[in-house]
Design a protein around this motif. Structure first.
Motif, PDB file in Angstrom:
ATOM      1  N   GLU A 186       0.746  -1.233  -0.072  1.00  0.00           N
ATOM      2  CA  GLU A 186      -0.077   0.055  -0.115  1.00  0.00           C
ATOM      3  C   GLU A 186       0.803   1.235   0.174  1.00  0.00           C
ATOM      4  OE1 GLU A 186      -3.449   0.206   0.038  1.00  0.00           O
ATOM      5  OE2 GLU A 186      -3.848  -1.782  -0.140  1.00  0.00           O
ATOM      6  N   PRO A 187       0.433   2.386  -0.652  1.00  0.00           N
ATOM      7  CA  PRO A 187       1.376   3.455  -0.726  1.00  0.00           C
ATOM      8  C   PRO A 187       1.737   3.976   0.669  1.00  0.00           C
ATOM      9  CG  PRO A 187      -0.282   3.572  -2.360  1.00  0.00           C
ATOM     10  CD  PRO A 187      -0.607   2.476  -1.606  1.00  0.00           C
ATOM     11  N   ARG A 188       0.655   3.999   1.521  1.00  0.00           N
ATOM     12  CA  ARG A 188       1.309   4.392   2.844  1.00  0.00           C
ATOM     13  C   ARG A 188       2.327   3.431   3.592  1.00  0.00           C
ATOM     14  NH1 ARG A 188      -3.128   6.285   7.318  1.00  0.00           N
ATOM     15  NH2 ARG A 188      -1.751   6.947   8.849  1.00  0.00           N
ATOM     16  N   PHE A 191       6.420   4.140   2.755  1.00  0.00           N
ATOM     17  CA  PHE A 191       7.293   5.207   3.306  1.00  0.00           C
ATOM     18  C   PHE A 191       8.751   4.672   4.102  1.00  0.00           C
ATOM     19  CE2 PHE A 191       8.081   8.004   6.928  1.00  0.00           C
ATOM     20  CZ  PHE A 191       8.808   9.131   6.429  1.00  0.00           C
ATOM     21  N   TYR A 213       4.885  12.770   3.141  1.00  0.00           N
ATOM     22  CA  TYR A 213       4.181  11.785   3.949  1.00  0.00           C
ATOM     23  C   TYR A 213       3.182  12.522   5.028  1.00  0.00           C
ATOM     24  CZ  TYR A 213       2.915   7.666   6.770  1.00  0.00           C
ATOM     25  OH  TYR A 213       2.546   6.578   7.289  1.00  0.00           O
ATOM     26  N   ALA A 216       0.519  14.703   3.475  1.00  0.00           N
ATOM     27  CA  ALA A 216      -0.657  14.010   2.763  1.00  0.00           C
ATOM     28  C   ALA A 216      -1.684  13.368   4.025  1.00  0.00           C
ATOM     29  CB  ALA A 216      -0.058  12.598   2.165  1.00  0.00           C
ATOM     30  N   TYR A 217      -1.109  13.388   5.206  1.00  0.00           N
ATOM     31  CA  TYR A 217      -1.950  12.792   6.371  1.00  0.00           C
ATOM     32  C   TYR A 217      -2.436  13.869   7.363  1.00  0.00           C
ATOM     33  CZ  TYR A 217      -1.379   8.288   4.256  1.00  0.00           C
ATOM     34  OH  TYR A 217      -1.440   7.296   3.534  1.00  0.00           O
ATOM     35  N   TYR A 243       4.347  11.560  -4.696  1.00  0.00           N
ATOM     36  CA  TYR A 243       3.939  10.647  -3.735  1.00  0.00           C
ATOM     37  C   TYR A 243       2.791  11.242  -2.782  1.00  0.00           C
ATOM     38  CZ  TYR A 243       4.693   7.432   0.496  1.00  0.00           C
ATOM     39  OH  TYR A 243       4.671   6.393   1.344  1.00  0.00           O
ATOM     40  N   LEU A 247      -0.562   8.981  -2.170  1.00  0.00           N
ATOM     41  CA  LEU A 247      -1.219   8.956  -0.561  1.00  0.00           C
ATOM     42  C   LEU A 247      -2.703   9.390  -0.566  1.00  0.00           C
ATOM     43  CD1 LEU A 247       2.032   9.921   1.158  1.00  0.00           C
ATOM     44  CD2 LEU A 247       1.143   7.625   1.053  1.00  0.00           C
ATOM     45  N   ARG A 248      -2.919  10.271  -1.243  1.00  0.00           N
ATOM     46  CA  ARG A 248      -4.143  10.882  -1.131  1.00  0.00           C
ATOM     47  C   ARG A 248      -5.125  10.211  -1.795  1.00  0.00           C
ATOM     48  NH1 ARG A 248      -5.037  16.510   0.728  1.00  0.00           N
ATOM     49  NH2 ARG A 248      -3.844  16.425   2.940  1.00  0.00           N
ATOM     50  N   PRO A 250      -4.933   6.480  -3.396  1.00  0.00           N
ATOM     51  CA  PRO A 250      -4.311   5.502  -3.616  1.00  0.00           C
ATOM     52  C   PRO A 250      -4.928   4.206  -4.472  1.00  0.00           C
ATOM     53  CG  PRO A 250      -5.242   5.325  -1.345  1.00  0.00           C
ATOM     54  CD  PRO A 250      -5.388   6.585  -1.863  1.00  0.00           C
TER      55      PRO A 250
END
Length: 322
Positions: A186-188, A191, A213, A216-217, A243, A247-248, A250
């Motif tokens: 998964e993209p998350r 990292f 990262y 995005a969160y 990225y 992440l936003r 996926p």
């Protein structure tokens, strides 16, 4: 061919076509707005910016140079590093005779040096721009099952044109992210592996990756978050912006690419990096059919699918077919 082998082939063909067309469609969508500010994009295309690919849309040097690297891999991905670099250098020299699709001065200058007889380990220019990153994703497919060689080739092949540590780290990250996408990460969860494979190369790149990262969160909107990360002219910013979009969004190729191109900055490069990674992750079915149909010279991509798939199985197929 056994049923299992056929399933493997179909699966990886979808992933490869997802990477190739994911890169090219995103590149083409960003092509027409690359030199516009976001305000100018909105004035031209409406408040949400450019959203759809018009008919007969061309790609830029981002896709063109990815295909240059792909051709070199077809000629010698299995070779040891020095011999493979010779193949890449030869393809870069041949590329000088292709139409100019907007390549940066760094890549063109390095290719001209190679043409003049300067060896590949001395041709690179100390530039932080994103020319080596934008072509590196194909390495993540070809060397998916050989991560050690993947990292080495990404770094050294990047140095042929861009010898700055920022560009080196970004090239590794761009290639490794495609490998992780194919692995089903998964993209998350990408990292930490991305931090690990680029560790100690460039503090600037590390900071950009960490900022991507965190942003995005955070609770900032897409437009504000992208502005915070830069404009994408330098490789650390290019990867950070790409990225962020992954992440936003996926699981939504179209929305991620629409977000990536509607920026003040290097729209086509940011989008092509994001598009290649998400295309590899989600496969060809995630890319809008209308975008694929609108792509100019898509037959060039189609012609690469069979040979690249064959090269992939040549390098790693024994593990899949046993």
């Amino acid at each position: 061919m056994s049923k299992g082998n056929m399933q493997d082939t179909r699966y990886f063909e979808k992933k490869l076509r997802g990477y190739l067309f994911g890169t090219a469609c995103a590149d083409a969508l960003g092509c027409s707005v690359e030199l516009l500010t976001f305000e100018q994009i909105k004035q031209k295309y409406g408040e949400k910016g450019i959203l759809e690919l018009p008919p007969n849309s061309p790609w830029t040097d981002d896709t063109q140079l990815m295909l240059v690297l792909a051709r070199a891999l077809l000629r010698g991905a299995e070779l040891e590093l020095p011999e493979l670099m010779n193949k890449i250098a030869e393809e870069l020299v041949l590329w000088l005779d292709e139409p100019d699709l907007g390549a940066g001065a760094t890549t063109r200058g390095a290719a001209l040096s190679l043409k003049d007889g300067i060896p590949w380990n001395k041709s690179g220019i100390s530039s932080k721009t994103c020319g080596s990153l934008m072509r590196a994703g194909i390495l993540g497919f070809v060397y998916q099952n050989d991560p050690i060689k993947l990292v080495k080739v990404a770094q050294v092949s990047g140095r042929i044109t861009h010898s700055h540590p920022v560009a080196e780290a970004a090239s590794i990250a761009g290639a490794y992210a495609v490998k992780l996408a194919l692995d089903g990460v998964e993209p998350r969860e990408m990292f930490e592996p991305l931090l690990e494979v680029t560790q100690g190369i460039s503090q600037e790149f590390t900071q950009a990756l960490e900022s991507s990262y965190r942003t995005a969160y955070s609770d900032v909107g897409d437009e504000e978050g992208l502005k915070k990360l830069g404009q994408g002219w330098y490789a650390d910013e290019t990867f950070a912006l790409a990225y962020f979009c992954i992440l936003r969004y996926p699981n939504d190729y179209k929305k991620a690419i629409q977000t990536a191109v509607n920026i003040t900055g290097d729209s086509d490069s940011v989008a092509s990096v994001a598009g290649g990674i998400l295309g590899a992750r989600l496969g060809i079915d995630a890319i809008p059919v209308s975008w694929i149909e609108a792509l100019k010279e898509k037959e060039k991509l189609e012609r690469m699918v069979g040979p690249l798939l064959e090269k992939y199985f040549q390098l790693s197929g024994s593990k899949l077919r046993s």
